[in-house]
Design a protein around this motif. Structure first.
Motif, mmCIF file in Angstrom:
data_model
loop_
_atom_site.group_PDB
_atom_site.id
_atom_site.type_symbol
_atom_site.label_atom_id
_atom_site.label_comp_id
_atom_site.label_asym_id
_atom_site.label_seq_id
_atom_site.Cartn_x
_atom_site.Cartn_y
_atom_site.Cartn_z
ATOM 1 N N GLU A 1 -8.849 -5.618 -11.118
ATOM 2 C CA GLU A 1 -7.432 -5.819 -11.431
ATOM 3 C C GLU A 1 -6.814 -4.512 -11.917
ATOM 4 O OE1 GLU A 1 -4.058 -8.286 -11.525
ATOM 5 O OE2 GLU A 1 -6.085 -8.747 -10.858
ATOM 6 N N GLY A 2 -5.681 -4.122 -11.328
ATOM 7 C CA GLY A 2 -5.014 -2.874 -11.681
ATOM 8 C C GLY A 2 -5.593 -1.651 -11.010
ATOM 9 N N ASP B 1 -0.271 -4.877 -4.322
ATOM 10 C CA ASP B 1 0.950 -4.140 -4.056
ATOM 11 C C ASP B 1 0.595 -2.995 -3.116
ATOM 12 O OD1 ASP B 1 2.598 -5.610 -5.840
ATOM 13 O OD2 ASP B 1 1.915 -4.403 -7.540
ATOM 14 N N THR C 1 -3.070 -6.478 -7.949
ATOM 15 C CA THR C 1 -2.109 -7.021 -8.894
ATOM 16 C C THR C 1 -2.319 -8.515 -9.076
ATOM 17 O OG1 THR C 1 0.244 -7.360 -9.356
ATOM 18 C CG2 THR C 1 -0.412 -7.401 -7.056
ATOM 19 N N ASP D 1 6.284 -3.082 -11.681
ATOM 20 C CA ASP D 1 5.987 -4.095 -12.702
ATOM 21 C C ASP D 1 7.213 -4.364 -13.559
ATOM 22 O OD1 ASP D 1 3.386 -4.408 -11.875
ATOM 23 O OD2 ASP D 1 2.551 -3.000 -13.340
ATOM 24 N N ARG E 1 -2.605 -1.295 -4.849
ATOM 25 C CA ARG E 1 -2.967 -1.576 -6.239
ATOM 26 C C ARG E 1 -3.198 -3.067 -6.390
ATOM 27 N NH1 ARG E 1 0.915 -1.626 -11.421
ATOM 28 N NH2 ARG E 1 1.785 -3.182 -10.007
ATOM 29 N N PRO F 1 3.380 -9.992 -4.616
ATOM 30 C CA PRO F 1 3.121 -8.556 -4.488
ATOM 31 C C PRO F 1 4.252 -7.844 -3.754
ATOM 32 C CG PRO F 1 1.165 -9.824 -3.935
ATOM 33 C CD PRO F 1 2.301 -10.802 -4.042
ATOM 34 N N SER G 1 0.244 -10.361 -9.752
ATOM 35 C CA SER G 1 1.558 -10.941 -9.497
ATOM 36 C C SER G 1 1.509 -11.967 -8.374
ATOM 37 C CB SER G 1 2.557 -9.833 -9.134
ATOM 38 O OG SER G 1 3.797 -10.380 -8.716
#
Length: 506
Positions: free
Chosen positions: A275-276, A306, A367, A399, A365, A372, A369
């Motif tokens: 993650e990230g 993303d 994410t 973000d 990346r 994305p 979310s």
């Protein structure tokens, strides 16, 4: 290097020999700065164009640095007595870095190029003979498994890579180990893979001679050497992305049809990221008749990521074929064979309905979310390297924009980014400009048109007033309805934030 194949490599299991060789190279100022001072800017720049005559002329003396440049960078035989006065000769020869030629001369078994790290480090990139400067230079005709040194693609990828401290980094298709070397500065653990076992050997030499920690080296294609349960915080790859008929040259040809190798690399990266985490690649992609190239690339992006994809250059199929035929030195061979290979490239493109090929950067990346963001754009204009911080900031702004609706945006404070200037464009003598342009002088060096409200808004953003308060003041000055401005302007503010002209404060 001979037509029979690449020369034997120095031993990769002799770190003490590499360390003492490194000490001797540094003592003689065989560094990037030392080279520039010795050769001068014109000769130094000529090396990057595969032109060695200026450097040969600048190293006709017998100083230790001139000796090392001729030996390791220009591949010239050097009297043994001169080498022994500069290097630990017997140990270097026993470890395979040097070989005796003739009665009293010595030659290097590999190219060694001084390379300045981003933190001022003195590093050394090892590669096969004839490959340290100027790229392949046609060497591929002589040795399929050849390992190249530093080229424009390598330094581009190193420059755009996000450099934050991470636990685990993966360099796919490591080649001579340049990306693994960079990653060693900020990753606790570095894994490097390559289909070519010779490349893994060279990477070990590069890391050892540069004084960097050893990497976990694994043989195999793409993600094959990576365990299913392994995840990384950073994945980088300068893959063999050339779209060609077949896989004649392993250092550049992917061996899959069309742009399938790059697509596979991107699609498989998402599940390998923490993650990230970031995955960053250089790639080629096809422009297919009847298909939007941006939609093609959007379809590559894996779920849960993303993406920011930047097309830097486009070539028609004839330009592309000629570029890579020259890269392999085919234009210097038999004309009939050159024509046949040229025909094969065009046949391949015609069969796939490819009209052009794009080149650029792909950053993913991971994410959490639910929605994305995928940005695919064309930006062929000059940029300011290194761009790693610019790439990281792009995703941080994504973000922010996801987390703030228009009401929250208007309540927030913003600051104009550094080195942004305003340009007014219009006819000479006109009372008002036709349009206003904001232009960055750092990072991506973007330019964007704004209206009067947008220009006024950006001009007073110093972090002290909220966006809503600024719009109310602009409405009063212009005699406009503040409610209307508050309703219409957030879209323009979002664009300015997304492109890096405005920075959220706090």
């Amino acid at each position: 290097m001979t037509d029979s194949g690449p020369a034997p490599l120095p031993a990769a299991d002799r770190p003490e020999a590499a360390a003492r060789l490194r000490d001797a190279l540094l003592a003689a100022s065989f560094t990037a700065d030392g080279l520039l001072e010795l050769l001068g800017a014109p000769a130094y720049a000529a090396l990057a164009r595969s032109e060695t005559v200026p450097a040969l002329r600048a190293t006709r003396g017998d100083t230790p640095l001139e000796t090392l440049v001729r030996l390791f960078l220009l591949q010239q035989p050097v009297p043994r007595s001169r080498v022994a006065a500069v290097l630990p000769f017997e140990e270097a020869a026993e470890a395979g870095w040097l070989v005796r030629v003739g009665a009293d001369e010595v030659a290097a078994t590999v190219d060694v190029r001084p390379y300045g790290g981003p933190g001022g480090e003195d590093w050394f990139i090892v590669s096969d003979l004839g490959c340290a400067v100027g790229g392949a230079g046609g060497v591929g005709q002589r040795a399929e498994g050849v390992v190249l040194g530093v080229g424009g693609a390598s330094t581009t990828l190193a420059g755009i890579t996000v450099r934050t401290p991470v636990a685990a980094a993966l360099d796919l298709g490591t080649g001579s180990g340049i990306q693994a070397l960079h990653a060693s500065r900020h990753a606790t653990r570095v894994t490097a893979t390559d289909l070519n076992p010779r490349a893994l050997h060279v990477t070990a030499l590069t890391l050892a001679l540069s004084g960097a920690p050893a990497a976990d080296l694994r043989e195999g294609s793409l993600f094959e050497p990576v365990r299913d349960d392994e995840k990384f915080d950073l994945i980088v790859s300068n893959p063999p992305f050339v779209i060609s008929p077949g896989a004649r040259l392993t250092y550049r040809d992917g061996g899959m049809g069309g742009d399938d190798l790059c697509r596979s690399l991107v699609q498989q990266a998402g599940e390998r990221l923490n993650e990230g985490g970031f995955a960053q690649f250089l790639a080629n992609w096809q422009h297919v008749a009847g298909e939007d190239w941006q939609d093609r690339l959007r379809s590559w992006v894996p779920r849960g990521c993303d993406a920011w994809i930047v097309q830097r250059e486009v070539q028609d199929v004839t330009q592309y074929a000629e570029l890579w035929l020259r890269d392999a030195g085919d234009h210097r061979g038999d004309p009939a064979e050159y024509q046949a290979r040229y025909d094969a490239w065009l046949d391949e493109f015609e069969a796939r309905k490819v009209k052009a090929v794009g080149f650029g950067w792909i950053t993913l990346r991971r994410t959490g979310s639910a929605e994305p963001s995928i940005t695919v754009e064309e930006w062929p204009h000059p940029v300011e390297q290194p761009l790693g911080d610019t790439v990281r900031a792009h995703f941080e702004r994504l973000d922010y924009l996801r987390e703030h609706d228009d009401a929250a945006l208007l309540a927030h404070h913003f600051r104009l980014a550094g080195e942004v200037v305003q340009e007014q464009v219009g006819l000479p003598g006109a009372e008002d400009p036709e349009h206003v342009v904001l232009r960055q002088h750092r990072g991506m060096r973007r330019a964007t048109k704004v209206d009067t409200v947008g220009a006024g808004f950006a001009g007073v953003c110093d972090g002290t007033l909220s966006a809503g308060r600024i719009l109310d003041a602009i409405a009063q000055l212009m005699g406009e309805d503040s409610v209307r401005l508050r309703d219409q302007t957030p879209a323009q503010i979002r664009l300015l934030v997304e492109q890096g002209f405005l920075e959220p404060v706090g």
